[in-house]
Design a protein around this motif. Structure first.
Motif, short mmCIF file in Angstrom:
data_model
loop_
_atom_site.label_atom_id
_atom_site.label_comp_id
_atom_site.label_asym_id
_atom_site.label_seq_id
_atom_site.Cartn_x
_atom_site.Cartn_y
_atom_site.Cartn_z
N GLY A 4 58.69 25.06 45.68
CA GLY A 4 57.76 24.18 44.98
C GLY A 4 56.42 24.84 44.81
N ALA A 5 55.81 24.59 43.65
CA ALA A 5 54.47 25.11 43.36
C ALA A 5 53.62 23.96 42.83
N ALA A 37 51.42 23.71 56.61
CA ALA A 37 52.22 24.93 56.77
C ALA A 37 52.75 25.43 55.43
N VAL A 38 51.84 25.59 54.47
CA VAL A 38 52.17 26.08 53.13
C VAL A 38 51.36 27.33 52.83
N VAL A 56 49.29 25.95 45.54
CA VAL A 56 50.04 25.67 46.77
C VAL A 56 51.50 26.01 46.51
N ALA A 57 52.13 26.68 47.48
CA ALA A 57 53.56 26.99 47.37
C ALA A 57 54.26 26.65 48.67
N VAL A 58 55.50 26.15 48.54
CA VAL A 58 56.30 25.79 49.71
C VAL A 58 57.76 26.10 49.43
N VAL A 59 58.46 26.54 50.47
CA VAL A 59 59.90 26.82 50.39
C VAL A 59 60.59 26.01 51.48
N ALA A 60 61.71 25.34 51.12
CA ALA A 60 62.45 24.55 52.09
C ALA A 60 63.91 24.45 51.67
N ALA A 61 64.71 23.96 52.58
CA ALA A 61 66.14 23.82 52.33
C ALA A 61 66.44 22.64 51.40
N GLY A 62 65.58 21.63 51.37
CA GLY A 62 65.83 20.45 50.57
C GLY A 62 64.74 20.16 49.57
N ARG A 91 55.88 22.26 39.98
CA ARG A 91 57.18 22.76 39.59
C ARG A 91 58.02 22.84 40.85
N VAL A 92 59.26 22.40 40.74
CA VAL A 92 60.21 22.52 41.84
C VAL A 92 61.45 23.20 41.28
N LEU A 93 61.80 24.33 41.88
CA LEU A 93 62.98 25.09 41.46
C LEU A 93 64.04 24.97 42.55
#
Length: 97
Positions: A4-5, A37-38, A56-62, A91-93
């Motif tokens: 996500g961004a 924690a991003v 802001v950017a975040v990576v997660a399993a869900g 944006r969510v990829l």
């Protein structure tokens, strides 16, 4: 995996120099990083003293978790009294993108 961004376009109220701008934006960026924690940075409008673009950017399993974290970051920044949030773009990829 979901990525996500979030781009937050901000108008600073009572700022008259780039030095003052940094003194307002830097603590907000640090608090967002610590609290959620991003990855976060001032990513645009670097030469304008009354505008800022925070990325802001975040990576997660869900995907739901990514959206929840981005929502929380947006609400936190929007609640700050020293500036106005002009716009927020996200944006969510996911695996299908």
């Amino acid at each position: 995996m979901y990525v996500g961004a979030l781009e937050l376009d901000i108008l600073l109220d009572d700022v008259h120099s780039l030095k003052q701008k940094r003194s307002v934006i830097k603590p907000v960026v640090a608090e967002v990083r610590k609290r959620f924690a991003v990855s976060v940075a001032e990513a645009g409008h670097l030469d304008l003293h009354r505008r800022a673009l925070i990325g802001v950017a975040v990576v997660a399993a869900g995907g739901e978790h990514v959206r929840d974290v981005l929502d929380s970051c947006e609400r936190f920044v929007a609640s700050r009294p020293e500036f106005a949030l002009l716009s927020a773009h996200r944006r969510v990829l996911g695996p299908d993108d």
